[in-house]
Enzyme design. Structure first.
Site, PDB file in Angstrom:
ATOM      1  N   ASP A 255       0.865  -1.184   0.000  1.00 24.08           N
ATOM      2  CA  ASP A 255       0.000   0.000   0.000  1.00 24.08           C
ATOM      3  C   ASP A 255       0.899   1.231   0.000  1.00 24.08           C
ATOM      4  OD1 ASP A 255      -2.261   1.893   0.593  1.00 24.08           O
ATOM      5  OD2 ASP A 255      -3.350   0.013   0.821  1.00 24.08           O
ATOM      6  N   HIS A 278       1.799   1.674  -3.152  1.00 22.68           N
ATOM      7  CA  HIS A 278       0.934   2.620  -3.860  1.00 22.68           C
ATOM      8  C   HIS A 278       1.583   3.990  -3.963  1.00 22.68           C
ATOM      9  CE1 HIS A 278      -2.995   0.158  -2.965  1.00 22.68           C
ATOM     10  NE2 HIS A 278      -2.073  -0.537  -3.604  1.00 22.68           N
TER      11      HIS A 278
END
Length: 438
Positions: A255, A278
């Protein structure tokens, strides 16, 4: 004749350190002057002067909870001492701990702190924060807190990953998962050298904190079950924080590598390696109705972003009943991005909102004074030829957004840079979102 109290007499006459409360089983307190004893227990560190050092017993097995011992040790080491968690030992934490009383303390983590994976207990016993329905095992606060060593802070996340599979954290989260390390009302907190492993949710969350620094910390979240990957295991998140320094970091979490949340200012990031993330994201901000959010004064340099969903990203909420604010004065410099779906992104249709809804209720977060300088590498091709996607809200001010010396390629063909609703251009040729094929 006046007699010294026994504790003062022993200290004065023999240099004996007397605990502030009775020793608990398995604990030890070694004076700062006992150099040989400190060396023998592994308490000396080349960067930090010797201090009075407290040790506690280690766990005998994975169910042997030493939470109360750990709390006792911190209280003994508070106001100028050090708690040592020994190399080769595991310290199991199975109860929530409020550690917001700390002042001038060091924690030398050479062994492993491991949280129990009793989901029923932790979902009923935790510290809850309204922001994105967050919970944590413990919270650290106070001032002048140093955590250092070569040990591991282990969230024991596999069971959480398995149970959470198929569920969603935003916006309808009902399956709460603890954050591995949270500070609240802390000033001057530093973490150095340790590994943070398998957090059930975000790895770090700094709340109402000033002057936080991490150096040479490795953050990793991985699953041994192919059907339940770690989710929402951000490396670093912050809320209402001023003064952030993250240097020489390695992060592999699935993430956001680093994602400052509302009202985070004066951020410095240098030498960060992010794999399977991410990206280094500003935000998200603007989530809550009527609230003004700010991210401002950010300098990020020498970052490597590999095999991720996003690279350098700014994200703000759109839709009904959202907030407003600004992302201002952000520099991304000397950034290598490889095999990443969206290398450079300005997303003002966040979160989980379709294009029609976003156009009807656009974001009210202004994006100003953003520089992407010396950015090179490649996209994965998942977004076609697009390597930079900068689409601003028509209801926001987007100005002085500049790309300088950006050399990104796409395996799908000649790289394209998309820009819409940005005042004054971006320093390079770009095309409208309507003209590209995704």
């Amino acid at each position: 004749m006046y007699l010294l109290p026994l504790t003062l007499f022993l200290t004065a006459a023999f240099g004996v350190s007397i605990p502030r409360s009775p020793l608990i089983p398995g604990a030890q307190i070694v004076p700062a002057s006992s150099t040989a004893d400190l060396r023998a227990i592994g308490a000396q560190h080349h960067k930090y002067p010797d201090r009075e050092t407290v040790t506690i017993r280690a766990s005998r097995n994975a169910l042997d909870d030493v939470s109360s011992d750990f709390l006792w040790g911190l209280k003994q080491a508070n106001h100028g001492g050090r708690l040592l968690l020994k190399q080769g030992e595991t310290y199991v934490i199975g109860k929530k701990l409020d550690l917001t009383f700390l002042d001038n303390i060091e924690v030398q983590l050479e062994g492993e702190i491991q949280f129990t994976n009793n989901i029923t207990y932790w979902q009923a016993n935790n510290f809850y924060y309204d922001f994105q329905k967050s919970i944590t095992f413990w919270r650290w606060g106070g001032q002048d807190i140093k955590i250092f060593g070569s040990g591991v802070l282990n969230g024991n996340g596999q069971k959480w990953y398995d149970e959470f599979a198929g569920k969603q954290i935003l916006v309808y989260n009902t399956f709460y998962r603890p954050i591995l390390f949270l500070t609240d009302n802390a000033t001057r907190i530093s973490v150095e050298g340790i590994t943070q492993l398998n957090s059930p949710c975000w790895t770090n969350f700094f709340v109402r904190t000033n002057d936080v620094s991490f150096d040479n910390v490795y953050i990793h979240a991985f699953s041994t079950n192919a059907s339940s990957d770690p989710a929402n295991t951000d490396g670093m998140d912050s809320l209402d924080v001023d003064g952030v320094s993250f240097t020489n970091m390695r992060i592999d979490v699935g993430d956001d590598c680093f994602s400052p949340k509302p009202n985070t200012t004066n951020i410095f990031v240098q030498n960060m390696w992010c794999n399977n993330t991410h990206g280094v994201s500003m935000g998200s901000i603007g989530q809550y109705a009527g609230e003004m959010d700010i991210i401002e004064n950010v300098y990020i340099e020498n970052v490597t972003l590999l095999n991720g969903q996003n690279g350098a990203r700014l994200k703000a909420w759109a839709g009904q009943d959202v907030g407003y604010g600004r992302i201002n004065n952000v520099t991304y410099k000397n950034i290598q991005i490889q095999n990443t779906d969206a290398p450079i992104v300005l997303d003002q249709c966040y979160f989980d909102i379709n294009a029609t809804e976003c156009a009807k209720y656009p974001s009210a977060v202004n994006i100003t004074n953003i520089l992407f300088e010396n950015i090179w590498g490649s996209s994965s091709g998942k977004d076609g030829k697009i390597v930079a996607d900068l689409v601003c809200s028509p209801d926001a001010v987007c100005t002085n957004i500049t790309l300088s010396n950006v050399n990104l390629t796409s395996p799908k063909g000649t790289a394209e840079i998309v820009c819409d609703d940005i005042q004054g251009g971006i320093g390079v040729d770009c095309v409208s979102d309507e003209s590209v094929t995704r």
